[in-house]
Design a protein around this motif. Structure first.
Motif, PDB file in Angstrom:
ATOM      1  N   TYR A  87      52.014  45.150  51.063  1.00  0.00           N
ATOM      2  CA  TYR A  87      51.942  46.497  51.628  1.00  0.00           C
ATOM      3  C   TYR A  87      52.689  47.479  50.726  1.00  0.00           C
ATOM      4  N   PHE A  88      53.889  47.100  50.332  1.00  0.00           N
ATOM      5  CA  PHE A  88      54.704  47.969  49.475  1.00  0.00           C
ATOM      6  C   PHE A  88      54.003  48.214  48.142  1.00  0.00           C
ATOM      7  N   LEU A  89      53.427  47.164  47.575  1.00  0.00           N
ATOM      8  CA  LEU A  89      52.759  47.277  46.276  1.00  0.00           C
ATOM      9  C   LEU A  89      51.559  48.210  46.342  1.00  0.00           C
ATOM     10  N   VAL A  90      50.738  48.068  47.392  1.00  0.00           N
ATOM     11  CA  VAL A  90      49.548  48.911  47.526  1.00  0.00           C
ATOM     12  C   VAL A  90      49.931  50.354  47.848  1.00  0.00           C
ATOM     13  N   LYS A  91      50.891  50.533  48.747  1.00  0.00           N
ATOM     14  CA  LYS A  91      51.248  51.872  49.224  1.00  0.00           C
ATOM     15  C   LYS A  91      51.978  52.711  48.174  1.00  0.00           C
ATOM     16  N   ASN A  92      52.814  52.061  47.387  1.00  0.00           N
ATOM     17  CA  ASN A  92      53.726  52.810  46.520  1.00  0.00           C
ATOM     18  C   ASN A  92      53.387  52.749  45.040  1.00  0.00           C
ATOM     19  N   SER A  93      52.201  52.303  44.719  1.00  0.00           N
ATOM     20  CA  SER A  93      51.808  52.224  43.315  1.00  0.00           C
ATOM     21  C   SER A  93      51.795  53.610  42.676  1.00  0.00           C
ATOM     22  N   THR A  94      52.392  53.698  41.503  1.00  0.00           N
ATOM     23  CA  THR A  94      52.384  54.927  40.714  1.00  0.00           C
ATOM     24  C   THR A  94      51.469  54.717  39.505  1.00  0.00           C
ATOM     25  N   VAL A 120      31.208  30.350  46.679  1.00  0.00           N
ATOM     26  CA  VAL A 120      31.152  31.404  47.698  1.00  0.00           C
ATOM     27  C   VAL A 120      31.809  32.688  47.201  1.00  0.00           C
ATOM     28  N   GLY A 121      31.164  33.802  47.513  1.00  0.00           N
ATOM     29  CA  GLY A 121      31.725  35.105  47.210  1.00  0.00           C
ATOM     30  C   GLY A 121      31.904  35.935  48.470  1.00  0.00           C
ATOM     31  N   CYS A 122      33.074  36.550  48.606  1.00  0.00           N
ATOM     32  CA  CYS A 122      33.313  37.514  49.690  1.00  0.00           C
ATOM     33  C   CYS A 122      33.656  38.853  49.038  1.00  0.00           C
ATOM     34  N   GLY A 123      34.173  39.806  49.816  1.00  0.00           N
ATOM     35  CA  GLY A 123      34.555  41.082  49.233  1.00  0.00           C
ATOM     36  C   GLY A 123      34.507  42.210  50.243  1.00  0.00           C
ATOM     37  N   PHE A 124      34.911  43.389  49.773  1.00  0.00           N
ATOM     38  CA  PHE A 124      34.939  44.539  50.682  1.00  0.00           C
ATOM     39  C   PHE A 124      34.909  45.844  49.890  1.00  0.00           C
ATOM     40  N   MET A 125      34.646  46.926  50.605  1.00  0.00           N
ATOM     41  CA  MET A 125      34.629  48.257  50.014  1.00  0.00           C
ATOM     42  C   MET A 125      36.028  48.855  50.087  1.00  0.00           C
ATOM     43  N   VAL A 126      36.477  49.415  48.992  1.00  0.00           N
ATOM     44  CA  VAL A 126      37.782  50.075  48.955  1.00  0.00           C
ATOM     45  C   VAL A 126      37.582  51.549  49.317  1.00  0.00           C
ATOM     46  N   GLY A 127      38.320  52.000  50.322  1.00  0.00           N
ATOM     47  CA  GLY A 127      38.193  53.386  50.756  1.00  0.00           C
ATOM     48  C   GLY A 127      37.119  53.601  51.798  1.00  0.00           C
ATOM     49  N   SER A 128      36.676  52.527  52.461  1.00  0.00           N
ATOM     50  CA  SER A 128      35.677  52.700  53.512  1.00  0.00           C
ATOM     51  C   SER A 128      36.267  53.495  54.672  1.00  0.00           C
ATOM     52  N   PRO A 129      35.436  54.167  55.451  1.00  0.00           N
ATOM     53  CA  PRO A 129      35.938  54.966  56.562  1.00  0.00           C
ATOM     54  C   PRO A 129      36.841  54.154  57.493  1.00  0.00           C
ATOM     55  N   PHE A 130      37.939  54.770  57.896  1.00  0.00           N
ATOM     56  CA  PHE A 130      38.914  54.213  58.839  1.00  0.00           C
ATOM     57  C   PHE A 130      39.756  53.078  58.226  1.00  0.00           C
ATOM     58  N   GLN A 131      39.584  52.821  56.947  1.00  0.00           N
ATOM     59  CA  GLN A 131      40.389  51.782  56.297  1.00  0.00           C
ATOM     60  C   GLN A 131      41.818  52.279  56.105  1.00  0.00           C
ATOM     61  N   THR A 132      42.775  51.448  56.452  1.00  0.00           N
ATOM     62  CA  THR A 132      44.192  51.750  56.249  1.00  0.00           C
ATOM     63  C   THR A 132      44.762  50.792  55.209  1.00  0.00           C
ATOM     64  N   ILE A 133      45.970  51.051  54.787  1.00  0.00           N
ATOM     65  CA  ILE A 133      46.642  50.126  53.870  1.00  0.00           C
ATOM     66  C   ILE A 133      46.811  48.773  54.547  1.00  0.00           C
ATOM     67  N   GLU A 134      47.080  48.802  55.852  1.00  0.00           N
ATOM     68  CA  GLU A 134      47.185  47.547  56.599  1.00  0.00           C
ATOM     69  C   GLU A 134      45.881  46.746  56.488  1.00  0.00           C
ATOM     70  N   CYS A 135      44.754  47.434  56.577  1.00  0.00           N
ATOM     71  CA  CYS A 135      43.455  46.748  56.453  1.00  0.00           C
ATOM     72  C   CYS A 135      43.326  46.091  55.078  1.00  0.00           C
ATOM     73  N   ILE A 136      43.692  46.813  54.041  1.00  0.00           N
ATOM     74  CA  ILE A 136      43.590  46.273  52.685  1.00  0.00           C
ATOM     75  C   ILE A 136      44.459  45.034  52.531  1.00  0.00           C
ATOM     76  N   VAL A 137      45.671  45.094  53.077  1.00  0.00           N
ATOM     77  CA  VAL A 137      46.572  43.940  52.978  1.00  0.00           C
ATOM     78  C   VAL A 137      45.988  42.747  53.739  1.00  0.00           C
ATOM     79  N   GLU A 138      45.420  42.995  54.910  1.00  0.00           N
ATOM     80  CA  GLU A 138      44.780  41.906  55.655  1.00  0.00           C
ATOM     81  C   GLU A 138      43.624  41.302  54.862  1.00  0.00           C
ATOM     82  N   ASP A 139      42.880  42.156  54.162  1.00  0.00           N
ATOM     83  CA  ASP A 139      41.800  41.653  53.307  1.00  0.00           C
ATOM     84  C   ASP A 139      42.356  40.750  52.214  1.00  0.00           C
ATOM     85  N   LEU A 140      43.413  41.180  51.573  1.00  0.00           N
ATOM     86  CA  LEU A 140      43.999  40.399  50.486  1.00  0.00           C
ATOM     87  C   LEU A 140      44.494  39.042  50.987  1.00  0.00           C
TER      88      LEU A 140
END
Length: 346
Positions: free
Chosen positions: A20-27, A196-216
């Motif tokens: 979460y910290f890494l995704v949220k605070n990246s410069t 097997v391949g999975c994946g997701f869209m980055v920046g999809s509507p209603f996506q939060t940083i929490e969602c991205i972390v759950e995906d990871l």
């Protein structure tokens, strides 16, 4: 921040709070360091080879109504089409001559292509091109259907999970679809023996940083052979037409994190990346990606397979796409290779 990136590079894992910290605070500075580390890990796993997949979009009919997708059932502006078996084989023939050793058959969930029809197509490709990998990306099916297609000769299956968060999933899909079944399909595919391949869209509507972390975290747990990550791009013929597109920077950050989490995973620099930035695919490779997917579909149907707006390469011949990509990739110090391009840990 760099300490976290170093830790991820060494251990290939971080806690929820660390991710979460890494995704949220990246410069900009930390992101460049992240890209450098991911590129190094990718080079250690696959050298400077970039694998190419020949994409064949066999149908834009779909029984589903996903809110983000341009070929959704309710889009009455879509000009529908289906490729015949002969057309699909012509695409394979052209692709093989251009050096493609993986064919990706992708389409909406179309009732026309039942198990018998698809098994026949897959079996014919397998017999005709025994040195090639066959990848399917045809959505959710039951265990027996997946098994039948695997027995017919399919090697790989791409099924983006889109989000690992139930609430978010319900905001992207109608109630007829569930994240639970999506995940079940992915685990069934692994059990059967697919790559097997999975994946997701980055920046999809209603996506939060929490969602991205759950995906990871989900991706790390699943340990897929491939992960398709691209930016969300709105389609004018969907309920999300007015939503903002995902950003290049966040997509690259997620790509790099996945490369560090799964050093030997196959990671495409997607067409969507190339759509939102003129050098998006090159930047994806420099952030750890090692796969590209040029289009082998007949030129007259490409503009009809519009998952999102302004998709690139819809007017080029397959040979033009391949030549263009080869030059682009060589310009950044990499090379397109004639190879099935299997994942290192199959």
């Amino acid at each position: 921040m760099n300490n976290l990136i170093d830790k991820l590079s060494r251990k290939h894992n971080l806690s929820y709070d660390e991710l979460y910290f890494l995704v949220k605070n990246s410069t900009k500075e930390s992101s460049n360091y992240l890209f450098e580390k991911a590129r190094l890990i990718s080079n250690q796993s696959y050298g400077y080879d970039i694998y190419m997949r020949g994409l064949i979009e066999l149908t834009n009919h779909c029984k589903n109504d996903c809110y983000y997708c341009g070929i959704r059932k309710s889009n009455r502006n879509a000009e529908r089409y289906r490729l015949t078996k002969e057309q699909i084989l012509e695409c394979c023939n052209a692709g093989y001559k251009l050096g493609f050793r993986t064919f990706v058959l992708q389409g909406g969930e179309d009732f026309y292509y039942n198990d018998d029809i698809m098994a026949d197509i897959v079996s014919t490709i397998r017999t005709t091109y025994p040195d090639c990998a066959i990848t399917l990306s045809l959505g959710e099916k039951n265990y027996n259907s997946y098994k039948m297609l695997h027995n017919a000769g399919a090697d790989r299956y791409l099924l983006r999970h889109e989000t690992a968060n139930n609430d978010h999933y319900s905001k992207l899909h109608p109630s007829t679809l569930s994240l639970r079944n999506r995940k079940k399909c992915l685990y069934n595919l692994k059990e059967i023996g697919y790559q097997v391949g999975c994946g997701f869209m980055v920046g999809s509507p209603f996506q939060t940083i929490e969602c991205i972390v759950e995906d990871l975290i989900f991706i790390k747990k699943l340990k897929p052979h491939m992960v398709g990550i691209g930016p969300f791009i709105p389609s004018k013929d969907t309920p999300f037409a007015d939503k903002k597109a995902g950003t290049l920077q966040m997509t690259l950050i997620v790509l790099s994190i996945i490369r560090l989490m799964l050093p030997e995973v196959l990671l495409p620099a997607t067409t969507a990346l190339g759509t939102i930035h003129p050098k998006g695919r090159e930047l994806g490779i420099l952030a750890g990606a090692n796969v590209v997917m040029p289009n082998l579909s007949p030129k007259d149907v490409r503009k009809k397979y519009m998952l999102y707006d302004n998709k690139i390469c819809t007017k080029d011949e397959a040979a033009e796409c391949r030549t263009c990509l080869q030059k682009r990739i060589e310009n950044i110090g990499y090379k397109l290779v004639v190879s099935r391009g299997d994942c290192k840990y199959i």
